[in-house]
Design an enzyme around this catalytic site. Structure first.
Site, PDB file in Angstrom:
ATOM      1  CG  PHE A 186      13.304 -33.759 -51.300  1.00 49.65           C
ATOM      2  CD1 PHE A 186      14.019 -33.761 -52.490  1.00 49.65           C
ATOM      3  CD2 PHE A 186      13.449 -34.826 -50.431  1.00 49.65           C
ATOM      4  CE1 PHE A 186      14.863 -34.821 -52.819  1.00 49.65           C
ATOM      5  CE2 PHE A 186      14.294 -35.880 -50.731  1.00 49.65           C
ATOM      6  CZ  PHE A 186      14.992 -35.885 -51.932  1.00 49.65           C
ATOM      7  CE1 TYR A 223       7.586 -36.647 -40.285  1.00 49.68           C
ATOM      8  CE2 TYR A 223       9.020 -38.549 -40.022  1.00 49.68           C
ATOM      9  CZ  TYR A 223       8.313 -37.678 -40.835  1.00 49.68           C
ATOM     10  OH  TYR A 223       8.330 -37.865 -42.199  1.00 49.68           O
ATOM     11  CE  LYS A 264       4.580 -38.128 -42.356  1.00 46.30           C
ATOM     12  NZ  LYS A 264       3.944 -37.767 -43.645  1.00 46.30           N
ATOM     13  CG  ASN A 320      17.072 -42.873 -44.145  1.00 47.22           C
ATOM     14  OD1 ASN A 320      16.760 -43.973 -43.719  1.00 47.22           O
ATOM     15  ND2 ASN A 320      17.249 -41.821 -43.355  1.00 47.22           N
TER      16      ASN A 320
END
Length: 295
Positions: free
Chosen positions: A17, A155, A159, A184
């Site tokens: 994306f 997650y 990271k 976001n």
């Protein structure tokens, strides 16, 4: 990228994306782009394949990564493990990491370490796309880069682990790096998270809409092309070297406000039902302080 000549750019996760929007932009600026992607969730249809070199492969493949890094001038690292499955709905990477912490760690942290080591060996600059999930719950918002990092999902933890290695390589080896904590992100080609999932649900059932949580959860939504602007702004800045930057708008939007905007634009008035429960690892409020990147 304002260099005066065509740079050779490696983009990991470049068929995904955000990565594909970055690739499209780099190509438009006449950079020579190579995309490394294992297509776990990305698609070659997202990128101008006639204008880029596409390599299907994994960031954990040290030999492959070494060859690609060696012939690049700069590396944009956006690869991560994202499940392409509808059952996870809005939570996607967070919910998947809770169910699959070892695989999430292996890709996000070990994969990043492989890439860092090859960048060190070949003395290449690395721009790492991290996440606001590294912050965890905060007592105050907006969140600036000096806030504590206490992730509550695998997650976010993986990271943050990768971030620590990026910082270590910068301090210990003098490797030119940056970390961008993305909030976001939304936009074309996105096939996950609240905007996409809400639209899909309304397409199937325009009369009723079931939404996770209470609707009072707050997010900082930023358009994907603005994220690309931010990535390239940092990449073009010598002053920014070694820095960590939030990438968001600084504007808070509650999920119920988002739902109202979507249904108003669509001209429908469904019955909205909030589950009043959420998934493990969900953070109620995430809003960025963007003063640092605005300079």
């Amino acid at each position: 990228m304002g260099s005066g000549h065509a740079r050779k750019i490696l983009v990991t996760g470049g068929a995904g994306f955000i990565g594909s929007h970055l690739v499209t932009r780099l190509v438009s600026e006449e950079d020579v782009v190579c995309v490394l992607d294992n297509l776990s969730s990305g698609s070659v249809e997202n990128i101008p394949v006639e204008k880029v070199e596409f390599v299907e492969g994994d960031v954990r493949d040290a030999d492959l990564v070494g060859r690609l890094v060696g012939r690049s001038d700069i590396v944009f690292h956006l690869a991560e493990f994202i499940p392409e499955t509808a059952k996870y709905e809005i939570g996607h990477v967070i919910r998947y990491s809770v169910d699959n912490p070892l695989l999430d760690f292996d890709v996000s942290c070990r994969g990043s370490l492989v890439l860092l080591e090859k960048c060190r060996q070949h003395d290449k600059r690395l721009i790492f796309a991290s996440t606001s999930a590294v912050y965890g719950p905060q007592n105050e918002v907006p969140i600036d880069e000096e806030c504590r990092t206490l992730p509550i999902s695998p997650y976010g933890a993986s990271k943050l682990c990768a971030e620590q290695y990026v910082r270590l390589y910068s301090q210990l080896y003098g490797l030119p790096t940056n970390v961008l904590r993305l909030f976001n992100v939304f936009g074309p080609r996105q096939r996950k998270y609240v905007l996409h999932d809400t639209l899909m649900k309304l397409h199937e059932h325009p009369q009723t809409l079931e939404v996770m949580g209470t609707g009072e959860e707050t997010r900082d939504f930023i358009y994907v092309k603005d994220v690309v602007d931010a990535i390239l702004l940092v990449a073009d800045s010598r002053v920014a070297l070694g820095g960590i930057f939030n990438v968001g708008t600084g504007k808070a939007t509650q999920i119920k406000e988002l739902i109202q905007m979507i249904t108003s634009i669509l001209g429908i008035c469904p019955e909205v039902r909030y589950s009043r429960r959420s998934w493990k690892g969900d953070i109620r409020t995430l809003v960025a302080d963007t003063n640092r990147i605005r300079g």
